[in-house]
Design a protein around this motif. Structure first.
Motif, short mmCIF file in Angstrom:
data_model
loop_
_atom_site.label_atom_id
_atom_site.label_comp_id
_atom_site.label_asym_id
_atom_site.label_seq_id
_atom_site.Cartn_x
_atom_site.Cartn_y
_atom_site.Cartn_z
N THR A 16 0.84 -1.20 0.00
CA THR A 16 0.00 0.00 0.00
C THR A 16 0.87 1.25 0.00
O THR A 16 0.63 2.19 -0.76
N VAL A 17 1.91 1.25 0.83
CA VAL A 17 2.82 2.39 0.88
C VAL A 17 3.49 2.58 -0.47
O VAL A 17 3.55 3.69 -1.00
N ARG A 18 3.96 1.49 -1.06
CA ARG A 18 4.61 1.59 -2.37
C ARG A 18 3.65 2.10 -3.44
O ARG A 18 4.03 2.91 -4.30
N HIS A 19 2.43 1.61 -3.39
CA HIS A 19 1.42 2.05 -4.37
C HIS A 19 1.16 3.54 -4.24
O HIS A 19 1.14 4.26 -5.25
N TYR A 20 0.98 4.02 -3.03
CA TYR A 20 0.74 5.45 -2.83
C TYR A 20 1.96 6.28 -3.25
O TYR A 20 1.79 7.38 -3.80
N ALA A 21 3.15 5.75 -3.05
CA ALA A 21 4.34 6.45 -3.51
C ALA A 21 4.38 6.50 -5.04
O ALA A 21 4.70 7.54 -5.63
N ARG A 22 4.02 5.38 -5.70
CA ARG A 22 3.97 5.37 -7.18
C ARG A 22 2.94 6.36 -7.70
O ARG A 22 3.11 6.92 -8.79
N GLN A 23 1.85 6.55 -6.94
CA GLN A 23 0.80 7.47 -7.35
C GLN A 23 1.13 8.91 -6.96
O GLN A 23 0.31 9.82 -7.15
N SER A 24 2.29 9.14 -6.37
CA SER A 24 2.76 10.45 -5.91
C SER A 24 1.91 11.02 -4.78
O SER A 24 1.89 12.23 -4.58
N LEU A 25 1.21 10.16 -4.08
CA LEU A 25 0.48 10.62 -2.89
C LEU A 25 1.44 10.75 -1.72
O LEU A 25 1.20 11.55 -0.80
N LEU A 26 2.49 9.98 -1.74
CA LEU A 26 3.60 10.08 -0.79
C LEU A 26 4.84 10.39 -1.60
O LEU A 26 5.00 9.90 -2.72
#
Length: 147
Positions: A16-26
């Motif tokens: 989930t963290v990686r996904h949000y990072a890929r989406q530039s949310l993190l």
């Protein structure tokens, strides 16, 4: 914090963290020695915000828009209100659709409770569905009856 540490702190999976990072949310920084993603307390707060927004039904695109406004120093609150105001009637309509479906299913279960099981015979697949008043009537392909 590394991915797994942030995930553990927020109660989500590392993916989930990686996904949000890929989406530039993190927006993690990279460790110059090994390239690992590194997160800080701000990322943890952002991740918790994302979780709360998801709980309220916001999708990732909407959350990205909210975060972008906040990152630019603008209040995203009017956007948040507008998004919920637009979504709420859709949710109420979906609830009505699901309640109608549940009602149809309950009536079908009651109707079928004492009917025998059938065997597919080339003209019929499942007579429970084909003869159900809840299925919206019979279609020509399933209306044939054995003599």
């Amino acid at each position: 914090m590394k991915v797994t540490e942030l995930a553990r702190a927020a109660g989500v999976t590392p993916e989930t963290v990686r996904h949000y990072a890929r989406q530039s949310l993190l927006n993690p920084r990279r460790d110059p020695d090994n390239g690992y993603q590194l997160f800080d307390q701000r990322d943890l707060e952002r991740l918790r915000f994302i979780q709360r927004a998801r709980t309220l039904g916001f999708n990732l695109k909407e959350i990205a828009d909210i975060l972008e406004q906040a990152d630019q120093g603008d209040s995203p609150c009017p956007l948040v209100r507008d998004l919920l105001a637009a979504r709420l009637p859709q949710i109420h309509a979906r609830i009505q659709e699901l309640q109608a479906l549940a009602d149809r299913m309950e009536r079908a279960m009651e109707e079928w409770s004492n009917l025998p099981d059938g065997t597919p015979d080339g003209h019929s697949i499942c007579r429970l569905i084909e003869q159900s008043s809840e299925a919206g009537g019979e279609c020509p392909a399933t209306a044939r009856r054995d003599p």
